[in-house]
Design a protein around this motif. Sequence first.
Motif, PDB file in Angstrom:
ATOM      1  N   GLY A 198      32.767  53.137  32.243  1.00 35.22           N
ATOM      2  CA  GLY A 198      32.705  52.618  30.757  1.00 35.22           C
ATOM      3  C   GLY A 198      31.265  52.886  30.215  1.00 35.22           C
ATOM      4  O   GLY A 198      30.478  52.812  31.117  1.00 35.22           O
ATOM      5  N   PRO A 199      31.313  54.049  29.501  1.00 32.80           N
ATOM      6  CA  PRO A 199      29.530  54.886  28.767  1.00 32.80           C
ATOM      7  C   PRO A 199      28.910  53.714  28.575  1.00 32.80           C
ATOM      8  O   PRO A 199      27.803  54.229  28.650  1.00 32.80           O
ATOM      9  CB  PRO A 199      30.166  56.223  27.966  1.00 32.80           C
ATOM     10  N   ASN A 200      28.349  52.967  28.675  1.00 36.25           N
ATOM     11  CA  ASN A 200      28.268  51.998  28.090  1.00 36.25           C
ATOM     12  C   ASN A 200      27.525  50.935  28.982  1.00 36.25           C
ATOM     13  O   ASN A 200      26.196  49.911  28.543  1.00 36.25           O
ATOM     14  CB  ASN A 200      28.390  51.676  26.190  1.00 36.25           C
ATOM     15  N   TYR A 201      27.569  51.269  30.211  1.00 36.72           N
ATOM     16  CA  TYR A 201      27.774  50.457  31.139  1.00 36.72           C
ATOM     17  C   TYR A 201      26.284  51.242  32.230  1.00 36.72           C
ATOM     18  O   TYR A 201      26.552  51.916  32.001  1.00 36.72           O
ATOM     19  CB  TYR A 201      28.924  49.595  32.036  1.00 36.72           C
ATOM     20  N   LEU A 202      25.582  49.752  32.379  1.00 35.09           N
ATOM     21  CA  LEU A 202      24.244  50.441  33.200  1.00 35.09           C
ATOM     22  C   LEU A 202      24.357  49.281  34.855  1.00 35.09           C
ATOM     23  O   LEU A 202      23.622  50.353  35.559  1.00 35.09           O
ATOM     24  CB  LEU A 202      23.244  50.139  32.131  1.00 35.09           C
ATOM     25  N   VAL A 203      24.858  48.203  34.407  1.00 35.28           N
ATOM     26  CA  VAL A 203      25.413  47.425  35.976  1.00 35.28           C
ATOM     27  C   VAL A 203      26.425  46.653  35.964  1.00 35.28           C
ATOM     28  O   VAL A 203      27.172  46.429  35.267  1.00 35.28           O
ATOM     29  CB  VAL A 203      24.864  46.250  35.374  1.00 35.28           C
ATOM     30  N   GLU A 204      26.920  47.213  37.326  1.00 36.72           N
ATOM     31  CA  GLU A 204      27.990  45.740  37.970  1.00 36.72           C
ATOM     32  C   GLU A 204      27.868  45.899  38.914  1.00 36.72           C
ATOM     33  O   GLU A 204      26.503  46.201  39.731  1.00 36.72           O
ATOM     34  CB  GLU A 204      29.170  47.696  38.324  1.00 36.72           C
ATOM     35  N   ILE A 205      28.525  45.024  39.315  1.00 37.43           N
ATOM     36  CA  ILE A 205      27.793  43.799  40.578  1.00 37.43           C
ATOM     37  C   ILE A 205      28.763  43.230  41.070  1.00 37.43           C
ATOM     38  O   ILE A 205      29.474  42.023  40.191  1.00 37.43           O
ATOM     39  CB  ILE A 205      26.625  42.907  40.227  1.00 37.43           C
ATOM     40  N   GLU A 206      28.922  43.871  42.692  1.00 41.86           N
ATOM     41  CA  GLU A 206      30.059  42.795  43.447  1.00 41.86           C
ATOM     42  C   GLU A 206      29.066  41.403  43.925  1.00 41.86           C
ATOM     43  O   GLU A 206      28.471  41.703  44.646  1.00 41.86           O
ATOM     44  CB  GLU A 206      30.455  43.413  44.717  1.00 41.86           C
ATOM     45  N   ALA A 207      29.664  40.208  44.256  1.00 38.14           N
ATOM     46  CA  ALA A 207      29.214  39.346  44.962  1.00 38.14           C
ATOM     47  C   ALA A 207      30.563  39.135  45.612  1.00 38.14           C
ATOM     48  O   ALA A 207      31.615  38.646  45.113  1.00 38.14           O
ATOM     49  CB  ALA A 207      28.928  38.273  43.409  1.00 38.14           C
ATOM     50  N   THR A 208      29.927  38.499  46.973  1.00 36.37           N
ATOM     51  CA  THR A 208      30.579  37.137  47.804  1.00 36.37           C
ATOM     52  C   THR A 208      30.128  35.977  48.156  1.00 36.37           C
ATOM     53  O   THR A 208      28.985  35.996  48.533  1.00 36.37           O
ATOM     54  CB  THR A 208      30.867  38.319  49.282  1.00 36.37           C
ATOM     55  N   ALA A 209      30.821  34.911  47.693  1.00 36.81           N
ATOM     56  CA  ALA A 209      30.291  34.031  48.586  1.00 36.81           C
ATOM     57  C   ALA A 209      30.784  33.292  49.349  1.00 36.81           C
ATOM     58  O   ALA A 209      32.388  32.744  49.596  1.00 36.81           O
ATOM     59  CB  ALA A 209      30.202  33.215  46.887  1.00 36.81           C
ATOM     60  N   ALA A 210      30.042  31.892  50.063  1.00 36.07           N
ATOM     61  CA  ALA A 210      30.612  31.238  51.313  1.00 36.07           C
ATOM     62  C   ALA A 210      30.225  30.146  51.389  1.00 36.07           C
ATOM     63  O   ALA A 210      28.721  29.358  50.763  1.00 36.07           O
ATOM     64  CB  ALA A 210      30.052  32.246  52.665  1.00 36.07           C
ATOM     65  N   ARG A 211      31.076  29.062  51.696  1.00 34.63           N
ATOM     66  CA  ARG A 211      30.064  27.744  51.665  1.00 34.63           C
ATOM     67  C   ARG A 211      31.356  27.264  53.012  1.00 34.63           C
ATOM     68  O   ARG A 211      32.941  27.441  53.459  1.00 34.63           O
ATOM     69  CB  ARG A 211      30.725  27.024  50.590  1.00 34.63           C
TER      70      ARG A 211
END
Length: 191
Positions: free
Chosen positions: A174-187
């Motif tokens: 979208g035109p109003n977004y400055l940041v997108e983050i993908e995350a990977t977690a493990a335990r």
Amino acid sequence: MPVRPIVNRVSRTLTRAGLGLAAAAAAAAAAAAAAATLATPASAQIVRHANPGPGPSLILQSVTIPAGAETLVLSGQLAAPIDPTKPVTGVESFGDTKTQTVSVFTKIKAILAEHGYTMADVYKLTVFVTADPKRGDGKMDFAGMNDGFKQFFGSADNPNTVARSTVQVAALAGPNYLVEIEATAARMPRR
């Protein structure tokens, strides 16, 4: 015993018994999974490898995830509006890069909690940042993103940090977004 000889032995035995290739393959896969579970020592841990250098680094060089670890992969997350009761009028409805980064990490923290994970379980991030329109030079606000990042990693609440890539992109969904983050977690599985 290494996994490969166990799988080969089970496969040959089932094939000789006339069970066919599909049944032999399924049984061999089950044997491999069982052997891998047995081969994972109870002391196996996720290992975070620091970046070499004179002082502590903001991000890791790499992470080793042992066999048997449970992983959770999150799709890219975007910021929520600062005030969801007001109509969205532009980037200012979501805030600057730092504000959007904090919003995204707050969302990621909630998603992780829904699945029984914490921010300390995150080991890899991919961060997409667009140019901050207030800068005027067409560049991302890397410092603002890092300021938001530091509230969630390498902090008193979460001393862990992550392996991370940060990339400036032309635009997000979208035109109003400055940041997108993908995350990977493990335990490691709780026993």
